[in-house]
Every structure is written in structure tokens, then in C-alpha cells.
Enzyme design. Structure first.
Site, PDB file in Angstrom:
ATOM      1  CD  GLU A 205      -2.797  -1.213   2.422  1.00 54.67           C
ATOM      2  OE1 GLU A 205      -3.932  -1.730   2.393  1.00 54.67           O
ATOM      3  OE2 GLU A 205      -2.252  -0.852   3.499  1.00 54.67           O
ATOM      4  CG  ASP A 270      -8.929  -6.112  10.172  1.00 57.79           C
ATOM      5  OD1 ASP A 270      -8.703  -5.082   9.503  1.00 57.79           O
ATOM      6  OD2 ASP A 270      -9.731  -6.987   9.826  1.00 57.79           O
TER       7      ASP A 270
END
Length: 323
Positions: A205, A270
Site C-alpha cells: 500500500e 486489523d
């Protein structure tokens, strides 16, 4: 790290005092588990005899479960569809103990990810999704202040499904209340995240936004440049087997990977940001919070699917390090 930092294992009980507000894209993760014993005569694909089905909260909902697993309080606000999947997701979260406000809309079905697992290997994933409506966004914006009333940290979980299309407003709201704002980013444009406390992109990312680099020195220059341009207190790049690198003003910390065996990276991001948010909400310093998140990541990648890490598991890793 300074020698006067207290023992981390002794501080884990403080996580129970943390109150974390989570806003973002939620989804229902469905798993079909079965056996593969033959290839289909209709096409060269395996035939899975489904023996068991599971449903788990995913996306920002899994983030909330990770916060809860650490003994903290999780408050979740998110858009869903006015459908069976949305009802099921709400039921699972309520049963787990997450304080949940789901905003239903008939025009936007709940995101569902269906994974077919054969012999502990993922064979296929099917996604059912649509962008939330403008009514969704307006309702979320109206209810956000109440969600943050008791929160000590705001966690924005962006899966690119549209729940955070007004992320700038949420960042400003959190900072105006004086609480840390953490963002798990998505996409190639990080400008809407400007002014957050910390964002936590993974390696791919970050490369998609910052470009490639030839060596560690260039990576560190890029990391600091992006932290400054986005006006962040910190930037954390999670790098898989290379660990995590934390950029803060005038300081860069690197945390080597803690994983003993990598089984499944699903949901690892997460766990990282949930652990980080919980520790910051409990008053931990940034680098110590990242160290805890790094240890949590090393545990969760040894589990199948989107999973959680408990305080007991983190305490066990500290005992092993001391041993």
C-alpha cells in the site's frame, strides 16, 4: 528504548480501561469448509464437499472484535444493508459484546465475502458489495459525535467500500476532542487522511502511494517525507517478514517481525491497528504501543482467517521472551 520503561506484561491489565471508537467498512465473512476428493467433469476445477459453514464479522467489525479481545471497550459505527446479512452481522457483534450502531439502507446491500476452504487452503473467494448511499454517509456523520463521547481513541478502518468517503470530517472531529485518530488506509490518495495521528499502510500500500525505493535509506527518506506532508504524528509501515517501521518526528523505530509460523495473513492489519489503538487509548506511548501491535501480529498470522489475539496470548509471548 529507554531503560526506565516498565515491563510490558505488567501493563497489559491497563488495556481493559481503553475505550475505542471504530468507524469504517464492515462486512460479513462467510466460510464454507469441506473436502476435495475429485475434479469436476464439467471443468478442470476441484469439487468441494461442504461439511461446515461459519460466519464471522469482517472488516471494521473484525477490528472491533480485536479491540474487545484485548479486554477493552469497542464502540462501532458503520453502514450496512437492510438485509439478512446486515441483521446477522449485528447479531454476531452484539453477542460478542461490541456496542454497535449499524445504519441500514435498502439501497445498499451488506458487503459479504464468501470463502471456500478445502483441506485448510482457500480455493475461492466471492465478494458481494456495493457503495453506501449518500443517506448512509449523512446518517453516519450525524451519529459520529455521540460515538466519540466516551472514546479515548478513534480508529478509522478504510476498506475502500465507501463508509469513509467523509473521512476528513471524522479526522477533524477526533482531533478536536483531543483523542488519537488512527487510520488503516486504502487507495492511492492519502490526502484525505491529513492531520490524523497515525496511519498504518502495509508495504504494498505504501509503495503504491510513495513509489519504489532501492535501499533502506531511500525507504526511510520517503517515510519521513510522507509523514511530514500528511502532517501526521506518526507513520507506521507494516512490512510482513521484515517487521514494522515507525516514523515519528526526528525518530525512526524498527521492530523486527515476531511471527514463528505464518499460516494466514488475513486480517493481520486489523489486529495491528486494533492493538495499537487500544494501547494508545490506555495511555501507552506510541513506540511501546507499536511493539505490542507487532507481537500481536506475530500471533494472529498463525491462525486461519480473520482472527483475534487475547491478552493472555500476549502475556504468554512476554513470558517466552523472558524465559
Amino acid at each position: 528504548m529507554p531503560s526506565d520503561v516498565p515491563d510490558m506484561a505488567g501493563d497489559l491489565h491497563s488495556l481493559a480501561q481503553a475505550q475505542v471508537a471504530i468507524v469504517g467498512d464492515v462486512m460479513l465473512d462467510r466460510y464454507w469448509f469441506g473436502k476435495v476428493e475429485r475434479i469436476s467433469p464439467e471443468a478442470p476445477v476441484p469439487v468441494v464437499q461442504v461439511r461446515r459453514e461459519e460466519e464471522r464479522p469482517g472488516g471494521a467489525a473484525n477490528v472491533a472484535l480485536n479491540v474487545l479481545a484485548l479486554g477493552a471497550h469497542a464502540f462501532l459505527l458503520a453502514p450496512v444493508g437492510d438485509d439478512g446479512a446486515g441483521e446477522r452481522l449485528g447479531m454476531l457483534l452484539t453477542e460478542a459484546g461490541v456496542k454497535t450502531v449499524l445504519i441500514p439502507d435498502k439501497a445498499c446491500p451488506t458487503t459479504v465475502k464468501l470463502r471456500v476452504i478445502g483441506h485448510q487452503q482457500q480455493l475461492l473467494r466471492m465478494d458481494f458489495e456495493a457503495q453506501p448511499s449518500q443517506a448512509h454517509s449523512e446518517a453516519l456523520r450525524q451519529q459520529a459525535p455521540a460515538l466519540l463521547n466516551k472514546a479515548k481513541a478513534l480508529l478509522l478502518s478504510d476498506y475502500g467500500k465507501g463508509a469513509l468517503r467523509e473521512v476528513e470530517h471524522l479526522v477533524a472531529l477526533g482531533r478536536s476532542l483531543g483523542i488519537p485518530v488512527l487510520i488503516d488506509p486504502k487507495g492511492r490518495d492519502y490526502r484525505p487522511y491529513q492531520g490524523a495521528t497515525i496511519i498504518t499502510p502495509n508495504l504494498s500500500e505504501f509503495q503504491a502511494v510513495a513509489g519504489t525505493w532501492a535501499n533502506e535509506a531511500q525507504f526511510r527518506v520517503l517515510g519521513e517525507q510522507w509523514r511530514e506532508s500528511l502532517q501526521l504524528e506518526a507513520l507506521l509501515v507494516t512490512r510482513g517478514e521484515e517487521g514494522m517501521t515507525l516514523f515519528m518526528q526526528d525518530t525512526i523505530y524498527h521492530h523486527p517481525a515476531q511471527a514463528r509460523e505464518v499460516f494466514d495473513v488475513t486480517g493481520a492489519g486489523d489486529t495491528v491497528i486494533a492493538t495499537l489503538a487500544t494501547a494508545l487509548a490506555a495511555g501507552w506511548a506510541m513506540d511501546r504501543a507499536v511493539e505490542l501491535a507487532n507481537r500481536a501480529a506475530g500471533i494472529v498470522v498463525g491462525k486461519l482467517g480473520a482472527a483475534v489475539v487475547t491478552v493472555e496470548e500476549l502475556a504468554a509471548t512476554e513470558s517466552m521472551r523472558e524465559g
